[in-house]
Design a protein around this motif. Structure first.
Motif, PDB file in Angstrom:
ATOM      1  N   PHE A 217       0.822  -1.196   0.000  1.00 33.02           N
ATOM      2  CA  PHE A 217       0.000   0.000   0.000  1.00 33.02           C
ATOM      3  C   PHE A 217       0.867   1.262   0.000  1.00 33.02           C
ATOM      4  N   THR A 218       0.430   2.238  -0.781  1.00 38.54           N
ATOM      5  CA  THR A 218       1.187   3.464  -1.000  1.00 38.54           C
ATOM      6  C   THR A 218       0.685   4.593  -0.094  1.00 38.54           C
ATOM      7  N   ASP A 219       1.378   5.734  -0.163  1.00 38.67           N
ATOM      8  CA  ASP A 219       1.094   6.836   0.761  1.00 38.67           C
ATOM      9  C   ASP A 219      -0.335   7.352   0.677  1.00 38.67           C
ATOM     10  N   ASN A 220      -0.966   7.259  -0.491  1.00 39.97           N
ATOM     11  CA  ASN A 220      -2.317   7.787  -0.624  1.00 39.97           C
ATOM     12  C   ASN A 220      -3.392   6.823  -0.149  1.00 39.97           C
ATOM     13  N   ALA A 221      -3.014   5.608   0.226  1.00 37.12           N
ATOM     14  CA  ALA A 221      -3.978   4.625   0.725  1.00 37.12           C
ATOM     15  C   ALA A 221      -4.502   5.050   2.087  1.00 37.12           C
ATOM     16  N   MET A 222      -5.779   4.839   2.312  1.00 36.20           N
ATOM     17  CA  MET A 222      -6.380   5.250   3.570  1.00 36.20           C
ATOM     18  C   MET A 222      -5.712   4.556   4.760  1.00 36.20           C
ATOM     19  N   ALA A 223      -5.513   3.238   4.653  1.00 41.86           N
ATOM     20  CA  ALA A 223      -4.941   2.495   5.772  1.00 41.86           C
ATOM     21  C   ALA A 223      -3.530   2.964   6.099  1.00 41.86           C
ATOM     22  N   VAL A 224      -2.749   3.305   5.067  1.00 44.07           N
ATOM     23  CA  VAL A 224      -1.385   3.784   5.298  1.00 44.07           C
ATOM     24  C   VAL A 224      -1.408   5.110   6.044  1.00 44.07           C
ATOM     25  N   TRP A 236       7.219   2.148   1.851  1.00 43.08           N
ATOM     26  CA  TRP A 236       7.045   1.746   0.450  1.00 43.08           C
ATOM     27  C   TRP A 236       6.611   2.958  -0.364  1.00 43.08           C
ATOM     28  N   ILE A 237       7.480   3.385  -1.261  1.00 38.74           N
ATOM     29  CA  ILE A 237       7.210   4.549  -2.090  1.00 38.74           C
ATOM     30  C   ILE A 237       7.183   4.105  -3.552  1.00 38.74           C
ATOM     31  N   TYR A 244      -5.549   3.495  -6.734  1.00 39.96           N
ATOM     32  CA  TYR A 244      -6.225   2.631  -5.766  1.00 39.96           C
ATOM     33  C   TYR A 244      -5.418   2.416  -4.499  1.00 39.96           C
ATOM     34  N   GLY A 245      -4.243   3.036  -4.438  1.00 38.75           N
ATOM     35  CA  GLY A 245      -3.502   3.038  -3.183  1.00 38.75           C
ATOM     36  C   GLY A 245      -2.616   1.847  -2.937  1.00 38.75           C
ATOM     37  N   PHE A 246      -2.248   1.120  -3.973  1.00 38.90           N
ATOM     38  CA  PHE A 246      -1.321   0.004  -3.761  1.00 38.90           C
ATOM     39  C   PHE A 246      -0.583  -0.320  -5.045  1.00 38.90           C
ATOM     40  N   THR A 247       0.591  -0.940  -4.866  1.00 41.03           N
ATOM     41  CA  THR A 247       1.385  -1.472  -5.967  1.00 41.03           C
ATOM     42  C   THR A 247       1.331  -2.984  -5.882  1.00 41.03           C
ATOM     43  N   LEU A 254       9.919  -8.334  -2.020  1.00 44.90           N
ATOM     44  CA  LEU A 254       9.928  -8.087  -0.576  1.00 44.90           C
ATOM     45  C   LEU A 254      11.313  -7.886   0.027  1.00 44.90           C
ATOM     46  N   PRO A 255      12.380  -8.555  -0.444  1.00 43.13           N
ATOM     47  CA  PRO A 255      13.700  -8.280   0.142  1.00 43.13           C
ATOM     48  C   PRO A 255      14.128  -6.822   0.026  1.00 43.13           C
ATOM     49  N   GLU A 256      13.582  -6.092  -0.965  1.00 44.00           N
ATOM     50  CA  GLU A 256      13.942  -4.684  -1.126  1.00 44.00           C
ATOM     51  C   GLU A 256      13.491  -3.830   0.051  1.00 44.00           C
ATOM     52  N   LEU A 257      12.526  -4.319   0.813  1.00 44.14           N
ATOM     53  CA  LEU A 257      11.997  -3.531   1.927  1.00 44.14           C
ATOM     54  C   LEU A 257      12.996  -3.392   3.068  1.00 44.14           C
ATOM     55  N   GLY A 258      13.881  -4.372   3.221  1.00 45.66           N
ATOM     56  CA  GLY A 258      14.887  -4.288   4.278  1.00 45.66           C
ATOM     57  C   GLY A 258      14.301  -4.457   5.664  1.00 45.66           C
ATOM     58  N   SER A 259      14.850  -3.699   6.620  1.00 45.41           N
ATOM     59  CA  SER A 259      14.461  -3.816   8.031  1.00 45.41           C
ATOM     60  C   SER A 259      13.354  -2.811   8.336  1.00 45.41           C
ATOM     61  N   LEU A 260      12.170  -3.331   8.707  1.00 42.61           N
ATOM     62  CA  LEU A 260      11.034  -2.473   9.043  1.00 42.61           C
ATOM     63  C   LEU A 260       9.959  -3.302   9.735  1.00 42.61           C
ATOM     64  N   ASN A 261       8.859  -2.646  10.063  1.00 41.92           N
ATOM     65  CA  ASN A 261       7.685  -3.351  10.577  1.00 41.92           C
ATOM     66  C   ASN A 261       6.812  -3.718   9.384  1.00 41.92           C
ATOM     67  N   PHE A 262       6.554  -4.998   9.210  1.00 42.26           N
ATOM     68  CA  PHE A 262       5.785  -5.476   8.067  1.00 42.26           C
ATOM     69  C   PHE A 262       4.426  -5.963   8.553  1.00 42.26           C
TER      70      PHE A 262
END
Length: 635
Positions: A217-224, A236-237, A244-247, A254-262
């Protein structure tokens, strides 16, 4: 549903029962009939002859909205799906009629209910809008705006309030929104208290059979945006705007995300990450190895309205191991001290919660008061020399008007300031020099504007946020910002003609000169946030300054679609009598607006000059209708 979320839903239900947004009883109806109104919506305009009494909702979000307002719809699309996905504490009555699917409602069944209002999303009903309108007045909203400046959260909020207005439940709607924002702020304080404020996160939904698809989900998504409002930062940018607020990506991304809360949603009977072919990749991901992969549950609803937003917040707190958000008090807990604040002159450390706050900036008193603190003194700017807290902020005073320091720019009286014995000096909108800052810092910790902006050019959001941090009220500051940002989004949606129209704000400078607000000036930012454009010639003249000047001989540069003057009545008369000014189209067509900033007239002028978190509602209420009228004349 886990136990903590169940307890939260019970608590939310009790709160709803205690407030004016009570769940509807089977016999409850909307408010008494009102005067006819015409509503502009995504598919046109609809006349509502009176307050609707029999409402059909063809989208689950609008079902939730009605229930939050204490109204039971008479018909709903796909009741089974609604009950399966939407986990709010207010239930549909058993006698509500199912009118078919959301994609293809049964028009015969719908007509048989004899509704007086139908509410639906525009993207689902565009082809049958005329047929629906023949049955009953139909309102269509667009939950996935194509305007990149309008987020899904802002659209949700403004649509909820629009529905509240239509059904005569404005007060209940305001309270539901206030409760939601209180939940956000309380959750943010909990996240801050455990030292996790600002941590990166990604929000995902995964599904599929032979091929696994992952929605990030991208920045414009309601949940984000909801998760960001409680203090985490989306990592995730997507460079491309996603309506529609997601890619949609594959597991290999997923490995590109690195260290974060998923945070992720998978169905209990289809945990795609546990499949034999995917598990090795999943187990090797940094956030999985760190124990920061958080399943939200297969019944987690990432869409919906204000009540679903509160449920999502509690779900996030739950998986992070935090207690349910405590919203029993309107007071937000102060952040831990000491607090280090970065600004244009370095870093100021505030050792403990301040008790004697001096407002040295010209409009800093507004965010200070909005955050529940009465300053020991404020600085004179314009208007009443003995009362520099204006009417839009007066209800925030707890001990009458504070003393006023009459210190013109560049003439600070340090002895008088020291005598007030402040333990914090707020000078965000003061434009202090390096030397003045050094002296002030010897009196008390001093916070000036951020280094990213020119003097007097700090956006009201950043001013509120910075002062919120200094006072230990960052969560409340974010709630105030979110509320005002939603007002901007609402106006942009309601008055699309503002988009691309040219507008300038000017004032007499004397000696044949005129000041105008540059793009770095808060007054012009107000217009820009509504969609207006400052002519490029004026942008170039202003350069990096927050204002510019032009000769009265170049009045043609401000012959815009709308022109706003901040001037006294005497100055207005002189301007309107000027023969050069009379030749401008904006003057001839009556598209100019004169705002009296003397303090003796309407509040629109002073409120625009302040452009603070407390004055902006007055600007919305008084200036926006004038802008809409002028733009209509231009078109």
């Amino acid at each position: 549903m886990n136990r903590m979320r169940f307890l939260f839903l019970i608590g939310l239900l009790l709160a709803l029962l205690a407030g004016c947004a009570a769940p509807a009883a089977p016999t409850q109806t909307p408010a008494a009939p009102a005067e006819p109104v015409t509503i502009t919506h995504a598919l046109g305009q609809t006349a509502i002859p009176s307050t609707p009494q029999r409402i059909v909702a063809l989208e689950w979000t609008y079902v939730e909205n009605l229930l939050a307002l204490g109204i039971q719809p008479i018909g709903v699309a796909d009741i089974a799906g609604y009950n399966n996905w939407v986990q709010i504490p207010v239930a549909l009555d058993e006698d509500v009629v199912d009118v078919g699917t959301r994609q293809a409602p049964n028009l015969e069944t719908l007509a048989g209910l004899q509704p007086d209002l139908i509410i639906a999303p525009s993207f689902r009903i565009a082809e049958i809008y005329d047929e629906l309108s023949a049955i009953a007045p139909t309102l269509a909203f667009d939950p996935y705006p194509t305007d990149e400046r309008i987020t899904q959260y802002a659209e949700m909020r403004q649509t909820f309030l629009a529905i509240a207005d239509v059904v005569g439940r404005q007060a209940e709607g305001d309270e539901v929104i206030a409760d939601m924002e209180t939940t956000f702020a309380a959750a943010r304080s909990q996240i801050e208290a455990v030292g996790r404020l600002g941590e990166p996160f990604a929000l995902a939904q995964a599904f599929g059979q032979d091929t696994v698809q992952v929605r990030l989900f991208t920045d414009n998504a309601m949940a984000v945006e909801i998760v960001e409002q409680i203090g985490l930062e989306n990592a995730w940018i997507d460079a491309a705007f996603q309506q529609y607020g997601f890619t949609t990506v594959s597991v290999e991304t997923l490995p590109e995300l690195g260290s974060l809360n998923f945070f992720y949603v998978v169905q209990d009977d289809n945990d795609v990450f546990a499949r034999d072919a995917i598990a090795p990749v999943w187990q090797s991901l940094a956030f999985v190895e760190e124990g920061r992969a958080y399943p939200l549950g297969g019944d987690t609803w990432l869409f919906g309205g204000p009540l679903s937003a509160e449920v999502l917040v509690q779900t996030i707190l739950d998986v992070l191991g935090l207690e349910p958000a405590d919203t029993t008090s309107a007071d937000f807990p102060a952040a831990g001290f000491p607090v280090a604040i970065e600004h244009q002159f370095g870093t100021t450390t505030i050792p403990s919660a301040p008790q004697r706050v001096l407002s040295l900036g010209y409009n800093d008193q507004d965010p200070i008061l909005a955050l529940g603190v009465q300053p020991v003194a404020v600085r004179y700017w314009f208007g009443d020399a003995d009362a520099q807290v204006w009417p839009w902020a007066a209800d925030k005073l707890t001990d009458g008007q504070p003393p006023v320091l009459n210190m013109p720019f560049g003439e600070l009286n340090f002895e008088t300031i020291a005598a007030l014995q402040p333990d914090l000096i707020i000078a965000v909108s003061a434009g202090v020099s390096d030397a003045e800052y050094e002296t002030l810092s010897q009196i008390a910790p001093t916070v000036t504007q951020p280094s990213d902006y020119v003097n007097f050019g700090t956006p009201w959001q950043e001013q509120t946020r910075l002062i919120g941090r200094a006072l230990g009220q960052e969560a409340q500051a974010e709630a105030l910002i979110a509320e005002m940002d939603a007002r901007f989004a609402q106006v942009r949606a309601e008055v699309p003609s503002f988009e691309g129209a040219t507008a300038a704000i000017v004032a007499p400078a004397g000696e044949g000169q005129i000041y105008f607000s540059g793009p770095e000036h808060e007054r012009q930012r107000f217009l820009t946030s509504l969609g207006f454009v400052l002519p490029e010639a004026l942008v170039e003249i202003a350069g990096d300054a927050f204002f510019g000047t032009i000769s009265t001989e170049r009045l043609d540069l401000v012959d815009t679609d709308v022109l706003i003057w901040t001037a006294s009545p005497e100055q207005q008369a002189e301007i309107q009598a000027d023969t050069l000014y009379q030749q401008l189209s904006v003057a001839q067509d009556g598209r100019d607006i004169f705002l009296d900033t003397s303090g003796n007239g309407d509040l629109a002028g002073p409120a625009l000059v302040f452009s603070s978190v407390l004055s902006l509602p007055t600007v919305f209420d008084e200036l926006v209708p004038m802008l809409a009228e002028r733009v209509a004349n231009a078109n």
